[in-house]
Design a protein around this motif. Structure first.
Motif, mmCIF file in Angstrom:
data_model
loop_
_atom_site.group_PDB
_atom_site.id
_atom_site.type_symbol
_atom_site.label_atom_id
_atom_site.label_comp_id
_atom_site.label_asym_id
_atom_site.label_seq_id
_atom_site.Cartn_x
_atom_site.Cartn_y
_atom_site.Cartn_z
ATOM 1 N N MET A 1 -58.068 -5.959 -21.428
ATOM 2 C CA MET A 1 -58.426 -4.652 -20.693
ATOM 3 C C MET A 1 -59.630 -4.816 -19.916
ATOM 4 N N ALA A 2 -60.688 -5.663 -20.172
ATOM 5 C CA ALA A 2 -61.756 -5.895 -19.399
ATOM 6 C C ALA A 2 -61.593 -6.639 -18.006
ATOM 7 N N SER A 3 -60.674 -7.405 -18.040
ATOM 8 C CA SER A 3 -60.200 -7.888 -16.817
ATOM 9 C C SER A 3 -59.673 -6.928 -16.021
ATOM 10 N N PHE A 4 -58.580 -6.203 -16.328
ATOM 11 C CA PHE A 4 -57.856 -5.458 -15.745
ATOM 12 C C PHE A 4 -58.928 -4.424 -14.968
ATOM 13 N N MET B 1 -62.241 -2.327 -10.282
ATOM 14 C CA MET B 1 -63.343 -1.842 -9.636
ATOM 15 C C MET B 1 -63.414 -2.878 -8.152
ATOM 16 N N VAL B 2 -62.934 -3.887 -8.301
ATOM 17 C CA VAL B 2 -62.870 -4.866 -7.016
ATOM 18 C C VAL B 2 -61.975 -4.215 -5.962
ATOM 19 N N ALA C 1 -68.334 -6.009 -20.728
ATOM 20 C CA ALA C 1 -67.626 -4.775 -21.156
ATOM 21 C C ALA C 1 -67.874 -3.915 -22.061
ATOM 22 N N GLY C 2 -67.559 -2.621 -21.973
ATOM 23 C CA GLY C 2 -68.021 -1.707 -23.094
ATOM 24 C C GLY C 2 -67.094 -1.921 -24.236
ATOM 25 N N LEU D 1 -62.636 1.264 -22.870
ATOM 26 C CA LEU D 1 -61.802 0.649 -21.943
ATOM 27 C C LEU D 1 -60.578 1.245 -21.860
ATOM 28 N N ARG D 2 -60.077 1.484 -22.963
ATOM 29 C CA ARG D 2 -58.480 2.292 -23.254
ATOM 30 C C ARG D 2 -58.469 3.437 -22.452
#
Length: 336
Positions: free
Chosen positions: A1-4, A9-10, A292-293, A298-299
């Motif tokens: 999830m953090a990578s997604f 954001m990018v 990441a939070g 994130l979900r």
């Protein structure tokens, strides 16, 4: 999830660089348009072209900030602690730019028009420059958790070059889009006027990029390695191809297609920077996973982002489409 979420954001940064960057570029050419009489027609075209979309384009910046402080609070705290001064100056530029643009048009007195126009134009350089210095400082690894604010974090070779590249890239985008706008509004002599400036701006981007090669090699080695290999290099090559394609399209006066290739060139560079920096949020001290939070945050962020894309995405596409088709003309005095 953090990578997604990080890649979302990018993509949002790329969208802001292209959409907001086009407006900043228009402000750059507003600054260099000349005196009141000489610059009257280019400035009128800039006002006419920007009016329907300039506020909407800043939505992307808000989107980036929301994702950053919600999804990556550790990164957000580190960046805003170490870079509060350039970020504050960029925010001041945003406010002054909007005020100058909004107040210049209804003002009747020439002296006041000059003041508001100067504020709008100068602020259009301030914001992309200082945002560029922040990205350059992050890429150079000068920001880490616990880093205190200092001039070294953003007033270094990589940061300054990135800031100048941001101005040159926005000037390139702005001139390319204004070529198409001039054609759409029947200002045929201004097509060549902005076409020449687009070519000059592209030359400035190339020169600054070449100057930045040794600086980045010595000062931001991790990102340099990512940009000279793998997906980072692939996207940089594609960006260069799109940039050259834009030049060829401008020379052939294919101004409709040149907008797409110019946007692609800038967006691909932002994507290359994302690939070059992975797996770090702050090279080389904080990974995306570490920044990441909480998982449930994130979900929910993914859910809300998906809803926003479904609800807002089509509206933005429609807005940009109507604008490029010339359907969003402002009301005249007679209409009112």
């Amino acid at each position: 999830m953090a990578s997604f979420v990080a890649w979302v954001m990018v993509l949002a940064i790329a969208a802001y660089a292209c959409a907001g960057g086009t407006d900043y570029g228009a402000g750059f050419w507003d600054l260099l348009a000349g005196g009141a009489e000489r610059g009257k027609r280019p400035r009128r075209l800039i006002d006419h072209a920007m009016a329907p979309v300039w506020e909407v384009n800043n939505v992307w910046l808000i989107f980036v900030l929301v994702i950053m402080w919600t999804g990556f609070p550790t990164m957000f705290q580190a960046v805003f602690s170490a870079m509060w001064l350039p970020l504050a100056l960029a925010a001041v530029g945003l406010v002054l730019r909007g005020a100058g643009f909004a107040l210049r048009k209804p003002t009747r007195r020439l002296a006041q028009q000059r003041v508001y126009g100067a504020v709008f134009a100068v602020a259009s350089l301030m914001t992309p420059f200082f945002l560029g210095t922040v990205l350059g400082g992050i890429a150079a690894g000068r920001v880490a958790v616990g880093t205190t604010a200092s001039a070294d974090a953003w007033a270094n070779g990589t940061s300054v070059l990135t800031g100048l590249l941001a101005i040159a890239a926005t000037a390139f985008l702005g001139a390319v889009f204004l070529c198409s706008d001039a054609l759409r509004f029947g200002e045929h002599d201004l097509v060549d006027y902005f076409r020449l400036r687009a070519l000059i701006a592209f030359g400035a981007v190339v020169v600054l990029a070449l100057i930045g090669l040794p600086v980045t090699h010595d000062d931001a080695r991790y990102v340099w390695d990512g940009l000279t290999g793998g997906w980072g290099l692939t996207l940089i090559v594609l960006a260069a191809v799109c940039g050259l394609a834009t030049v060829l399209l401008l020379l052939r006066r294919a101004h409709g297609w040149s907008r797409y290739t110019s946007v692609a060139s800038v967006a691909l560079v932002v994507g290359a920077w994302g690939f070059a920096q992975r797996p770090y949020a702050l090279p080389t001290s904080l990974t995306v996973a570490e920044a990441a939070g909480a998982a449930h945050t994130l979900r929910w962020l993914m859910i809300v982002t998906g809803i926003a894309i479904v609800l807002v995405g089509p509206a933005l596409v429609l807005l940009y489409r109507l604008d490029t088709m010339g359907e969003l003309e402002e009301l005249t005095d007679a209409d009112l």
